[in-house]
Design a protein around this motif. Structure first.
Motif, mmCIF file in Angstrom:
data_model
loop_
_atom_site.group_PDB
_atom_site.id
_atom_site.type_symbol
_atom_site.label_atom_id
_atom_site.label_comp_id
_atom_site.label_asym_id
_atom_site.label_seq_id
_atom_site.Cartn_x
_atom_site.Cartn_y
_atom_site.Cartn_z
ATOM 1 N N SER A 171 0.817 -1.221 0.000
ATOM 2 C CA SER A 171 0.000 0.000 0.000
ATOM 3 C C SER A 171 0.845 1.263 0.000
ATOM 4 O O SER A 171 0.380 2.330 -0.395
ATOM 5 C CB SER A 171 -0.921 0.013 1.225
ATOM 6 N N SER A 182 -7.618 3.603 -4.991
ATOM 7 C CA SER A 182 -6.906 2.335 -4.863
ATOM 8 C C SER A 182 -5.459 2.453 -4.411
ATOM 9 O O SER A 182 -4.661 1.579 -4.682
ATOM 10 C CB SER A 182 -6.944 1.600 -6.203
ATOM 11 N N ASP A 183 -5.085 3.542 -3.727
ATOM 12 C CA ASP A 183 -3.730 3.630 -3.188
ATOM 13 C C ASP A 183 -3.677 2.853 -1.873
ATOM 14 O O ASP A 183 -3.599 3.427 -0.794
ATOM 15 C CB ASP A 183 -3.342 5.086 -2.947
ATOM 16 N N LYS A 184 -3.726 1.540 -1.974
ATOM 17 C CA LYS A 184 -3.766 0.691 -0.792
ATOM 18 C C LYS A 184 -3.299 -0.702 -1.146
ATOM 19 O O LYS A 184 -2.975 -0.987 -2.293
ATOM 20 C CB LYS A 184 -5.181 0.640 -0.228
ATOM 21 N N GLU A 185 -3.237 -1.571 -0.155
ATOM 22 C CA GLU A 185 -2.835 -2.946 -0.408
ATOM 23 C C GLU A 185 -3.778 -3.606 -1.414
ATOM 24 O O GLU A 185 -4.970 -3.311 -1.451
ATOM 25 C CB GLU A 185 -2.857 -3.762 0.882
ATOM 26 N N THR A 209 -8.573 -4.702 -3.685
ATOM 27 C CA THR A 209 -7.831 -3.938 -2.697
ATOM 28 C C THR A 209 -8.319 -4.322 -1.311
ATOM 29 O O THR A 209 -9.373 -4.949 -1.147
ATOM 30 C CB THR A 209 -8.011 -2.431 -2.911
ATOM 31 N N LYS A 214 -13.207 -1.775 -0.341
ATOM 32 C CA LYS A 214 -12.383 -2.513 -1.283
ATOM 33 C C LYS A 214 -12.916 -2.416 -2.702
ATOM 34 O O LYS A 214 -14.132 -2.396 -2.954
ATOM 35 C CB LYS A 214 -12.285 -3.976 -0.870
#
Length: 331
Positions: A171, A182-185, A209, A214
């Motif tokens: 992330s 969507s700037d995440k795991e 995500t 999600k």
């Protein structure tokens, strides 16, 4: 064992789309180093869009390398780096990853690499210049930083033509989709099966995500590549909370060989829609007509025409029809 090792190692190094031609500059004592590069002299001709991004010079230059080192008969290491510059001097690190290959067990690498769903979006991302729109609308559909990727070819050596991959995106460094928050795991996987000697390959993938909001993406595709004919089609579906995006892409190409070189005309249809509640808006919709002429493996000329079917009142960027003219030298 060495043959099986190379069968997996080479696709792992080239999966991100290295140049068709490269120069081997070192091969000694189990260590290999190849250098590849490309100069793409490109210009877009067309009615200027309101955002000013659809016409003019698009020339770029790339330089990269791939390397491999043999540790044992069943273990090797590999790496790849590639950089791109445009005529304004802007630099992009396109690829930067390194990994280990365990033969039939598979390969594992980390760094900036293709998102795991790009293996499927690539079925239609074969046009001379345009195409590849689906990479913006699916999670892990484009080049992504901070990804850990496991790949396996021929299903541990048991089923020829069956391959799969799994991926985790950090992330802290991953932008895993453009149209979704969507700037995440993120996590994803794909599977592909090349059906015997028919020229047919089918594939599917899923990515999502982390977190309560999600984003999820599903994709499926098929392609046929034999007898100078290439056909490709994909369908993708992404959703996040109330937002839903669906898309289809179709491509047809036919290669015509000459005494010198090869001409490949192409025809494609691309459409991606925002299907969120109360919305039915085209995000991308166009017909592509183009061709490329490969003088040899190093020199290619392209002409590509994008006939935009977006209605101006519904177009998010007010794009217009665009003609691309280019000459590519690569090694």
């Amino acid at each position: 064992m060495k043959r099986n090792l190379l069968a997996i190692a080479i696709p792992a190094l080239l999966v991100a789309g290295a140049a068709n031609a490269s120069i081997e500059i070192w091969n000694k004592d189990g260590n290999k180093l190849n250098v590849n590069g490309r100069v793409y002299a490109l210009n877009y001709i067309g009615e200027k869009a309101k955002n000013g991004n659809d016409e003019g010079d698009k020339t770029t230059a790339r330089l990269g390398f791939t390397g491999e080192t043999q540790v044992t008969d069943s273990l090797s290491g590999y790496g790849r780096a590639e950089f791109e510059y445009n005529t304004d001097g802007v630099k992009e690190v396109r690829y930067a990853f390194a990994g280990l290959n365990f033969g039939q067990v598979g390969s594992l690498d980390y760094g900036k690499n293709d998102g795991v769903l790009k293996a499927i979006t690539g079925y239609t991302d074969v046009l001379p210049e345009f195409g590849g729109d689906s990479t913006s609308y699916v999670v892990l559909g484009k080049r992504t930083s901070g990804v850990l990727t496991y790949r396996n070819s021929d299903f541990f050596g048991v089923v020829e033509g069956l391959s799969f991959a799994a991926q985790y995106a950090d992330s802290n460094s991953a932008k895993v989709a453009e149209e979704l928050s969507s700037d995440k795991e993120a996590y994803g996987l794909n599977a592909q099966y090349a059906i015997l000697d028919t020229g047919l390959t089918v594939g599917a993938g899923y990515a999502q995500t982390a977190g309560d909001d999600k984003a999820k993406s599903y994709i499926a595709g098929i392609n046929y590549d034999a007898n100078n004919l290439y056909l490709g089609a994909i369908y993708n579906h992404s959703k996040q909370d109330e937002k839903k995006i669906r898309g289809v892409e179709f491509v047809a190409q036919y290669g015509i060989d000459f005494e010198v070189g090869r001409l490949t005309p192409s025809l494609a249809y691309v459409q991606h829609k925002d299907k969120s509640s109360g919305t039915n808006r085209d995000l991308a919709k166009y017909v592509e007509v183009g061709m490329q002429y490969d003088f040899n493996k190093n020199l290619t000329a392209i002409v590509d025409y994008k006939i935009n079917l977006l209605k101006e009142s519904k177009s998010p960027s007010d794009y217009k029809d665009t003609l691309a003219l280019g000459l590519i030298y690569q090694f």
